[in-house]
Design an enzyme around this catalytic site. Sequence first.
Site, PDB file in Angstrom:
ATOM      1  N   TYR A  32       0.852  -1.208   0.000  1.00 53.13           N
ATOM      2  CA  TYR A  32       0.000   0.000   0.000  1.00 53.13           C
ATOM      3  C   TYR A  32       0.885   1.255   0.000  1.00 53.13           C
ATOM      4  O   TYR A  32       1.090   1.872   1.057  1.00 53.13           O
ATOM      5  CB  TYR A  32      -0.883   0.042   1.247  1.00 53.13           C
ATOM      6  CG  TYR A  32      -1.669  -1.224   1.537  1.00 53.13           C
ATOM      7  CD1 TYR A  32      -2.650  -1.688   0.668  1.00 53.13           C
ATOM      8  CD2 TYR A  32      -1.444  -1.946   2.715  1.00 53.13           C
ATOM      9  CE1 TYR A  32      -3.384  -2.842   0.964  1.00 53.13           C
ATOM     10  CE2 TYR A  32      -2.173  -3.088   3.017  1.00 53.13           C
ATOM     11  CZ  TYR A  32      -3.130  -3.529   2.133  1.00 53.13           C
ATOM     12  OH  TYR A  32      -3.858  -4.665   2.433  1.00 53.13           O
ATOM     13  N   TRP A  36      -3.768   6.012   3.149  1.00 50.95           N
ATOM     14  CA  TRP A  36      -5.165   5.596   3.375  1.00 50.95           C
ATOM     15  C   TRP A  36      -5.736   6.403   4.527  1.00 50.95           C
ATOM     16  O   TRP A  36      -5.035   6.713   5.500  1.00 50.95           O
ATOM     17  CB  TRP A  36      -5.234   4.113   3.715  1.00 50.95           C
ATOM     18  CG  TRP A  36      -5.537   3.230   2.535  1.00 50.95           C
ATOM     19  CD1 TRP A  36      -6.745   2.663   2.230  1.00 50.95           C
ATOM     20  CD2 TRP A  36      -4.641   2.818   1.491  1.00 50.95           C
ATOM     21  NE1 TRP A  36      -6.646   1.936   1.069  1.00 50.95           N
ATOM     22  CE2 TRP A  36      -5.369   2.010   0.595  1.00 50.95           C
ATOM     23  CE3 TRP A  36      -3.306   3.060   1.217  1.00 50.95           C
ATOM     24  CZ2 TRP A  36      -4.809   1.451  -0.545  1.00 50.95           C
ATOM     25  CZ3 TRP A  36      -2.742   2.502   0.083  1.00 50.95           C
ATOM     26  CH2 TRP A  36      -3.493   1.703  -0.770  1.00 50.95           C
ATOM     27  N   ASP A  39      -5.921   4.587   8.049  1.00 49.72           N
ATOM     28  CA  ASP A  39      -4.523   4.286   8.403  1.00 49.72           C
ATOM     29  C   ASP A  39      -3.819   5.561   8.858  1.00 49.72           C
ATOM     30  O   ASP A  39      -3.069   5.559   9.843  1.00 49.72           O
ATOM     31  CB  ASP A  39      -3.756   3.721   7.193  1.00 49.72           C
ATOM     32  CG  ASP A  39      -4.348   2.433   6.666  1.00 49.72           C
ATOM     33  OD1 ASP A  39      -5.534   2.436   6.309  1.00 49.72           O
ATOM     34  OD2 ASP A  39      -3.625   1.421   6.592  1.00 49.72           O
ATOM     35  N   TYR A  84       0.518  -0.011  -7.002  1.00 46.59           N
ATOM     36  CA  TYR A  84      -0.770  -0.323  -6.380  1.00 46.59           C
ATOM     37  C   TYR A  84      -1.864  -0.225  -7.422  1.00 46.59           C
ATOM     38  O   TYR A  84      -1.912   0.720  -8.211  1.00 46.59           O
ATOM     39  CB  TYR A  84      -1.088   0.632  -5.222  1.00 46.59           C
ATOM     40  CG  TYR A  84      -2.426   0.304  -4.575  1.00 46.59           C
ATOM     41  CD1 TYR A  84      -2.539  -0.751  -3.664  1.00 46.59           C
ATOM     42  CD2 TYR A  84      -3.575   1.032  -4.897  1.00 46.59           C
ATOM     43  CE1 TYR A  84      -3.764  -1.077  -3.097  1.00 46.59           C
ATOM     44  CE2 TYR A  84      -4.804   0.705  -4.328  1.00 46.59           C
ATOM     45  CZ  TYR A  84      -4.892  -0.345  -3.423  1.00 46.59           C
ATOM     46  OH  TYR A  84      -6.102  -0.660  -2.864  1.00 46.59           O
ATOM     47  N   ASP A 178     -12.666  -5.075   4.056  1.00 43.10           N
ATOM     48  CA  ASP A 178     -13.029  -5.339   2.670  1.00 43.10           C
ATOM     49  C   ASP A 178     -13.788  -6.639   2.367  1.00 43.10           C
ATOM     50  O   ASP A 178     -14.892  -6.619   1.866  1.00 43.10           O
ATOM     51  CB  ASP A 178     -11.761  -5.326   1.807  1.00 43.10           C
ATOM     52  CG  ASP A 178     -10.910  -4.083   2.029  1.00 43.10           C
ATOM     53  OD1 ASP A 178     -11.269  -3.236   2.882  1.00 43.10           O
ATOM     54  OD2 ASP A 178      -9.895  -3.938   1.341  1.00 43.10           O
ATOM     55  N   TYR A 371      -7.097 -12.583   5.149  1.00 41.19           N
ATOM     56  CA  TYR A 371      -7.429 -11.159   5.247  1.00 41.19           C
ATOM     57  C   TYR A 371      -8.461 -10.881   6.339  1.00 41.19           C
ATOM     58  O   TYR A 371      -8.245 -11.270   7.481  1.00 41.19           O
ATOM     59  CB  TYR A 371      -7.900 -10.749   3.846  1.00 41.19           C
ATOM     60  CG  TYR A 371      -7.714  -9.308   3.444  1.00 41.19           C
ATOM     61  CD1 TYR A 371      -6.590  -8.589   3.768  1.00 41.19           C
ATOM     62  CD2 TYR A 371      -8.706  -8.678   2.697  1.00 41.19           C
ATOM     63  CE1 TYR A 371      -6.458  -7.273   3.354  1.00 41.19           C
ATOM     64  CE2 TYR A 371      -8.576  -7.368   2.268  1.00 41.19           C
ATOM     65  CZ  TYR A 371      -7.452  -6.676   2.603  1.00 41.19           C
ATOM     66  OH  TYR A 371      -7.327  -5.383   2.185  1.00 41.19           O
ATOM     67  N   TRP A 372      -9.608 -10.291   6.024  1.00 44.86           N
ATOM     68  CA  TRP A 372     -10.567  -9.928   7.073  1.00 44.86           C
ATOM     69  C   TRP A 372     -11.515 -11.071   7.413  1.00 44.86           C
ATOM     70  O   TRP A 372     -12.529 -10.866   8.084  1.00 44.86           O
ATOM     71  CB  TRP A 372     -11.364  -8.686   6.656  1.00 44.86           C
ATOM     72  CG  TRP A 372     -10.546  -7.424   6.720  1.00 44.86           C
ATOM     73  CD1 TRP A 372      -9.900  -6.809   5.688  1.00 44.86           C
ATOM     74  CD2 TRP A 372     -10.278  -6.618   7.878  1.00 44.86           C
ATOM     75  NE1 TRP A 372      -9.245  -5.687   6.124  1.00 44.86           N
ATOM     76  CE2 TRP A 372      -9.459  -5.538   7.465  1.00 44.86           C
ATOM     77  CE3 TRP A 372     -10.632  -6.704   9.223  1.00 44.86           C
ATOM     78  CZ2 TRP A 372      -9.016  -4.546   8.345  1.00 44.86           C
ATOM     79  CZ3 TRP A 372     -10.188  -5.720  10.099  1.00 44.86           C
ATOM     80  CH2 TRP A 372      -9.384  -4.663   9.654  1.00 44.86           C
ATOM     81  N   GLU A 415       0.632  -6.837   8.994  1.00 49.32           N
ATOM     82  CA  GLU A 415      -0.717  -6.301   8.794  1.00 49.32           C
ATOM     83  C   GLU A 415      -1.743  -7.087   9.620  1.00 49.32           C
ATOM     84  O   GLU A 415      -2.602  -6.517  10.270  1.00 49.32           O
ATOM     85  CB  GLU A 415      -1.031  -6.405   7.296  1.00 49.32           C
ATOM     86  CG  GLU A 415      -2.279  -5.715   6.848  1.00 49.32           C
ATOM     87  CD  GLU A 415      -2.495  -5.897   5.343  1.00 49.32           C
ATOM     88  OE1 GLU A 415      -1.753  -6.688   4.700  1.00 49.32           O
ATOM     89  OE2 GLU A 415      -3.423  -5.268   4.809  1.00 49.32           O
TER      90      GLU A 415
HETATM   91  C1  2M8 Z   1      -6.961  -2.665   2.906  1.00 44.67           C
HETATM   92  O1  2M8 Z   1      -7.736  -2.150   1.820  1.00 44.67           O
HETATM   93  C2  2M8 Z   1      -7.204  -1.827   0.525  1.00 44.67           C
HETATM   94  C3  2M8 Z   1      -8.341  -1.189  -0.279  1.00 44.67           C
HETATM   95  O2  2M8 Z   1      -8.728   0.009   0.308  1.00 44.67           O
HETATM   96  C4  2M8 Z   1      -6.682  -2.998  -0.255  1.00 44.67           C
HETATM   97  O3  2M8 Z   1      -6.840  -4.158   0.161  1.00 44.67           O
HETATM   98  O4  2M8 Z   1      -6.085  -2.758  -1.312  1.00 44.67           O
HETATM   99  C5  2M8 Z   1      -7.900  -2.684   4.144  1.00 44.67           C
HETATM  100  O5  2M8 Z   1      -7.339  -3.448   5.170  1.00 44.67           O
HETATM  101  C6  2M8 Z   1      -8.155  -1.258   4.614  1.00 44.67           C
HETATM  102  O6  2M8 Z   1      -8.886  -1.255   5.808  1.00 44.67           O
HETATM  103  C7  2M8 Z   1      -6.840  -0.516   4.821  1.00 44.67           C
HETATM  104  O7  2M8 Z   1      -7.136   0.842   5.113  1.00 44.67           O
HETATM  105  C8  2M8 Z   1      -5.919  -0.588   3.577  1.00 44.67           C
HETATM  106  C9  2M8 Z   1      -4.541  -0.033   3.830  1.00 44.67           C
HETATM  107  O8  2M8 Z   1      -3.982  -0.576   5.000  1.00 44.67           O
HETATM  108  O9  2M8 Z   1      -5.783  -1.941   3.165  1.00 44.67           O
END
Ligand code: 2M8
Length: 445
Positions: A32, A36, A39, A84, A178, A371-372, A415
């Site tokens: 990333y 964000w 974040d 990205y 997500d 992930y989530w 993460e």
């Molecule tokens: C994750 O989200 C992004 C899209 O926004 C991704 O997967 O590309 C999520 O965990 C989100 O909550 C978080 O803000 C972001 C950056 O850490 O990653």
Amino acid sequence: MMTGTLTLAARAAYILRDNSTGLITRAAPALYPHQWSWDAAFNAIGLAAVDLPRARLELDSLFSGQWRNGMVPHIVFDPAADGYWPGPGCWQSARFSEEAPESPATSGICGPPVHAIAVDRILAAAAAAGGREDELTRGWAAHLYPKLVAWHRFLARDRADKATGLLTLFHGWESGTDNSPRWDAPYAGVVAGAGLPAYVRKDTAHVASAAQRPTDGDYDRYLQLVEEARQAGFDAGLLRECGSFQVGDVLFTAIFAAACDLLAGLAGRLRKPDDADELADYAAQARAAVFCHVDEATGLAADVDLRTGQWLRTETIAGFAPLIAGRMPGAMRRRLIALLTGPRWAGHPGLRWPLPPSTSPCAPAFDPECYWRGPVWPVFTWLLTWALRRSGDTQAAARLRDASLQQLSDGTLAEYYHPMTGAPLGSPGQSWTAAAALDWLLDQE
Ligand code: 2M8
């Protein structure tokens, strides 16, 4: 302080410095490489413990991407960063909406409104530091204040659902969780159209296994929603008419309630009584909406699929939303804390550390690697400790903090983590994980 603690604090501070571009903190070094929204707020909280000017700068640079209608976009893109997807060329926000700034380029959706929580923590850190830093920070907060109010007004005006009182999201990314199973039912109604442009995912190249990330089918639906949002000019009114994903999010609403309380407090200190009343009103309405959606059977708050009216009862961490909103009835609070520490969550016997996973290990949708959908997210643990301390549950908060610091003690500051094996997953050196560790380790309270 033990040496291990000092080493971890130094490592976390190093990660935040290494992820800095000088203006923003990248959410993660490779996965990333932009800023964000939520974040940035958590990063600012961690930075406040070591570098107040950078904490202030973090939020200033985020709000430089604020839209004219008050929306704080979920990503502010760094023009120098690459790697990205979907990037600014995919969103083209300024082309599709007059509300979006030309520069910096941003996404066209928003994220959880944790920013007033960050401002409150930064002010507290500055007050503890005293002197010139305190004075500067108070001046800075007064300057940022109208932007925060505009952001909260945007959410109350454009996103509060009339029927449920919950804030409406038009993309799962807006929730920050997500691919959480909380959204499986509404996503089942999103059909990726044949006209979807071809794309190449970049995220899976930055993690050890693609199984840790959402699937290609998920990404088709994510992109479909971006396309729909662009066609609607990112306008909430139009998206309410035609959006194929519309959910009332209890966690987002709870965060809004807590943030409105804090912003109302700041309004009071800045002698803006009308604003303070307005914000307190938003907080009360949001909190009531969250409490109304607690499911008697599970004891957890349930999101709502606004297109069908269906309550979404999957046992995810978002169900603890009332704890985040704060000021809940005593019986609700006791039940939630018992659940949180009980065998369906942090007390599950198979866990490496007693920390709540993103989905209950007892839920059929639980996936410990993906992930989530199951891993433990340290930043979410931080949010829970913040909320528990706020409601006076300091022992429960301390137990979560201590277990989380154990989890982070290998220094990866990942993460998310496998709840059963404790293995770090997703991106290493994730900024908000480092920020959470710093706040816990250097907390003066
Ligand atoms: C994750 O989200 C992004 C899209 O926004 C991704 O997967 O590309 C999520 O965990 C989100 O909550 C978080 O803000 C972001 C950056 O850490 O990653």
